[in-house]
Motif scaffolding. Structure first.
Motif, short mmCIF file in Angstrom:
data_model
loop_
_atom_site.label_atom_id
_atom_site.label_comp_id
_atom_site.label_asym_id
_atom_site.label_seq_id
_atom_site.Cartn_x
_atom_site.Cartn_y
_atom_site.Cartn_z
N GLU A 231 0.82 -1.21 0.00
CA GLU A 231 0.00 0.00 0.00
C GLU A 231 0.85 1.26 0.00
OE1 GLU A 231 -2.99 0.08 2.99
OE2 GLU A 231 -3.81 -1.88 2.45
N TYR A 232 2.10 1.13 0.38
CA TYR A 232 2.96 2.31 0.44
C TYR A 232 3.88 2.43 -0.77
CZ TYR A 232 1.36 3.19 5.16
OH TYR A 232 0.57 3.47 6.26
N THR A 233 3.69 1.55 -1.75
CA THR A 233 4.44 1.69 -3.00
C THR A 233 3.86 2.86 -3.79
OG1 THR A 233 5.02 -0.65 -3.13
CG2 THR A 233 5.03 0.59 -5.19
N ARG A 234 4.71 3.78 -4.14
CA ARG A 234 4.27 4.93 -4.93
C ARG A 234 4.20 4.51 -6.41
NH1 ARG A 234 7.30 10.12 -2.06
NH2 ARG A 234 6.82 9.51 0.09
N LYS A 235 3.08 4.75 -7.02
CA LYS A 235 2.82 4.22 -8.36
C LYS A 235 3.71 4.84 -9.42
CE LYS A 235 -0.44 1.70 -6.66
NZ LYS A 235 -0.16 0.26 -6.43
N SER A 236 4.06 6.10 -9.26
CA SER A 236 4.86 6.78 -10.28
C SER A 236 5.88 7.68 -9.60
CB SER A 236 3.96 7.60 -11.20
OG SER A 236 4.71 8.23 -12.21
N PHE A 318 13.85 3.93 -0.41
CA PHE A 318 13.01 3.88 -1.61
C PHE A 318 13.75 3.02 -2.65
CE2 PHE A 318 11.89 7.78 0.52
CZ PHE A 318 10.53 7.93 0.31
N ILE A 319 13.13 1.92 -3.06
CA ILE A 319 13.73 1.02 -4.06
C ILE A 319 12.69 0.74 -5.14
CG2 ILE A 319 14.66 -1.30 -4.48
CD1 ILE A 319 15.81 -1.29 -1.70
N PRO A 320 13.07 0.83 -6.41
CA PRO A 320 12.11 0.56 -7.49
C PRO A 320 11.58 -0.87 -7.46
CG PRO A 320 14.10 1.61 -8.35
CD PRO A 320 14.39 1.21 -6.94
N LYS A 321 10.35 -1.02 -7.85
CA LYS A 321 9.76 -2.33 -8.13
C LYS A 321 9.97 -2.54 -9.62
CE LYS A 321 5.26 -4.69 -8.05
NZ LYS A 321 3.83 -4.56 -7.64
N PRO A 394 13.34 7.68 16.29
CA PRO A 394 14.78 7.68 16.04
C PRO A 394 15.13 8.45 14.76
CG PRO A 394 13.81 5.58 15.46
CD PRO A 394 12.75 6.35 16.16
N SER A 395 16.33 9.00 14.72
CA SER A 395 16.80 9.68 13.52
C SER A 395 17.09 8.62 12.46
CB SER A 395 18.05 10.49 13.80
OG SER A 395 19.10 9.65 14.23
N TYR A 396 17.02 9.01 11.19
CA TYR A 396 17.24 8.02 10.14
C TYR A 396 17.76 8.70 8.89
CZ TYR A 396 12.64 9.83 8.82
OH TYR A 396 11.60 10.66 8.50
N PHE A 397 18.46 7.92 8.09
CA PHE A 397 18.88 8.36 6.77
C PHE A 397 17.72 8.11 5.80
CE2 PHE A 397 23.42 9.26 6.67
CZ PHE A 397 23.85 8.77 7.90
N THR A 398 17.67 8.92 4.76
CA THR A 398 16.77 8.63 3.65
C THR A 398 17.63 8.26 2.45
OG1 THR A 398 15.02 10.09 4.40
CG2 THR A 398 15.07 9.57 2.05
N VAL A 399 17.40 7.07 1.91
CA VAL A 399 18.16 6.60 0.76
C VAL A 399 17.18 6.30 -0.37
CG1 VAL A 399 19.84 4.95 -0.10
CG2 VAL A 399 19.84 5.55 2.31
N SER A 400 17.31 7.01 -1.47
CA SER A 400 16.42 6.81 -2.60
C SER A 400 17.20 6.29 -3.79
CB SER A 400 15.72 8.14 -2.95
OG SER A 400 14.82 7.94 -4.01
#
Length: 429
Positions: A231-236, A318-321, A394-400
């Motif tokens: 449900e949290y996969t972004r379509k585009s 964030f990792i592509p499907k 908690p603090s976190y990195f964002t990796v796209s």
């Protein structure tokens, strides 16, 4: 504290020769009887010795990156995906029937120093490797197998036949190559069945000179230890292809604890995501414009450094499907890696058969990779849900992974690369 990636990293053969078609196939959907008395030159390895096996695993990793460098030269700006383990196992098995310079080139091309490593130790190492991949697991499916389709008139050397069965657990099929289309259909059907329908039509264009086809196949499917919630996969989501072009892809997303590190020396992010079982995926994201620099440093040593230095921390990832595939004509690539005689009239495969002269006419490798949210079945339920962390968490990195990245699939138990690839454009199958 939230930090982003940008915050941290700104032929026609002579009539006297018959062809051996050497084909390797694999599939990695990640929704994430030997004669009893036949002679043998290779003794059964002692279970207490692991040096030959560990050496095979390490050299297989270096071979993986060596072959990768050749593939990116042959297919610039394209997706790359292959199984170095499948290719190296096929070559090692082929070397059982090679003599003189042909044998030396194959084994040295795989990275072995024959002065320091006896040939028997090499095959014992591969024997352990092949055996380790046949141990069943309830958490993942990993099957590697080899098959020889042999011209029914061809009389194989008993020693070769015995060793390919015992050391490499290969199946041997007597085949009528007088009708190439029927033989081709039989081989393709075998590979398609072994890869559960994912690798199709790996063999094409058999001719009347074909005497033997060697096939190695790997089938791998596994579920993420920490699946993405669909449900949290972004379509585009925009994905940068090259320097300027952009495509839009479904982008999976979650916040979790993963093994992660920043390699400041190589200017890249390294993310490790575990599958259920012993398999592990590494996603490597170089800084913008730094892919070539990263590729030049890839080695077994680099991978060991990453494995030892990554630490668990909170990551928003964030990792592509995506689904990609690749096909390679290795007969044009392996000679550039020193394996030359096997493909020309100087080939010496008298260890396979003495009556007929053989040379490798074609070496085909075909690979398929699917990466998705949960595991083997896209619609399967999962007990692990996506949890949105509160702002005071908690603090976190964002990796796209929204531009070209590397992906490796390895095994904790044997420390060797099953699959290696570069995703240039996840929308190109």
């Amino acid at each position: 504290m939230k930090r982003s990636v940008s915050d941290v990293l700104c032929s026609k053969m002579a009539s006297s020769f018959y062809g051996v078609l050497f084909a390797v196939s694999l599939c990695a959907p990640i929704y994430c009887v030997a004669p009893a008395n036949a002679p043998s030159r290779y003794t059964q390895p002692s279970s207490t010795k692991s040096i030959p096996a560990s050496q095979v695993y390490s050299l297989n990793t270096d071979f993986a990156f060596h072959l990768y460098h050749r593939l990116i030269l042959e297919t610039p700006s394209q997706n790359v995906f292959f199984s170095p383990m499948s290719v190296s196992t096929s070559l090692a098995m082929l070397s059982l029937g090679a003599h003189s310079v042909t044998k030396t080139q194959i084994l040295q091309g795989l990275g072995f120093n024959l002065t320091h490593t006896p040939e028997s130790a090499i095959h014992q190492g591969f024997q352990r490797l092949v055996h380790s991949l046949t141990v069943p697991s309830k958490n993942l499916t990993l099957k590697m197998g080899s098959a020889l389709f042999v011209k029914k008139e061809l009389q194989l050397q008993a020693n070769f036949l015995h060793n390919v069965k015992r050391l490499y657990e290969a199946e041997v099929f007597s085949t009528d190559f007088s009708n190439p289309s029927i033989a081709q259909a039989r081989i393709n059907s075998h590979v398609e069945k072994k890869t559960q329908g994912k690798v199709v039509d790996i063999i094409q264009g058999l001719d009347l000179l074909t005497a033997m086809v060697l096939v190695n196949h790997i089938f791998f499917k596994a579920k993420w230890e920490k699946p993405f919630y669909p449900e949290y996969t972004r379509k585009s989501f925009p994905f940068l292809v090259g320097n300027q072009a952009t495509v839009h892809v479904p982008m999976m997303h979650q916040k979790e604890q993963f093994a992660f590190g920043v390699d400041a020396e190589l200017n890249c992010f390294v993310l490790q995501m575990d599958y259920r079982g012993d398999a592990v995926a590494f996603f490597v994201l170089p800084g913008k414009g730094k892919m070539r620099q990263l590729e030049q440093t890839l080695s077994a040593r680099t991978l060991r450094k990453w494995s030892r230095s990554l630490q668990k921390r909170w990551i928003e990832v964030f990792i592509p499907k995506f689904s990609i595939s690749a096909s390679y004509s290795l007969e044009a690539i392996l000679p550039k890696m020193g394996i030359q005689n096997a493909f020309d009239k100087n080939a010496d495969f008298s260890g396979i058969t003495k009556r007929d002269s053989l040379q490798v006419s074609k070496a085909t490798h075909k690979a398929v990779l699917d990466v998705s949210e949960e595991g083997t079945e896209a619609t399967a339920a999962t007990a692990t849900k996506f949890i949105v962390r509160s702002k005071d968490g908690p603090s976190y990195f964002t990796v796209s992974f929204n531009r070209t990245f590397l992906m490796m699939i390895t095994n904790k138990a044997i420390d060797s690369i099953f699959f290696l690839g570069k995703v240039e454009n996840p929308t190109k199958p």
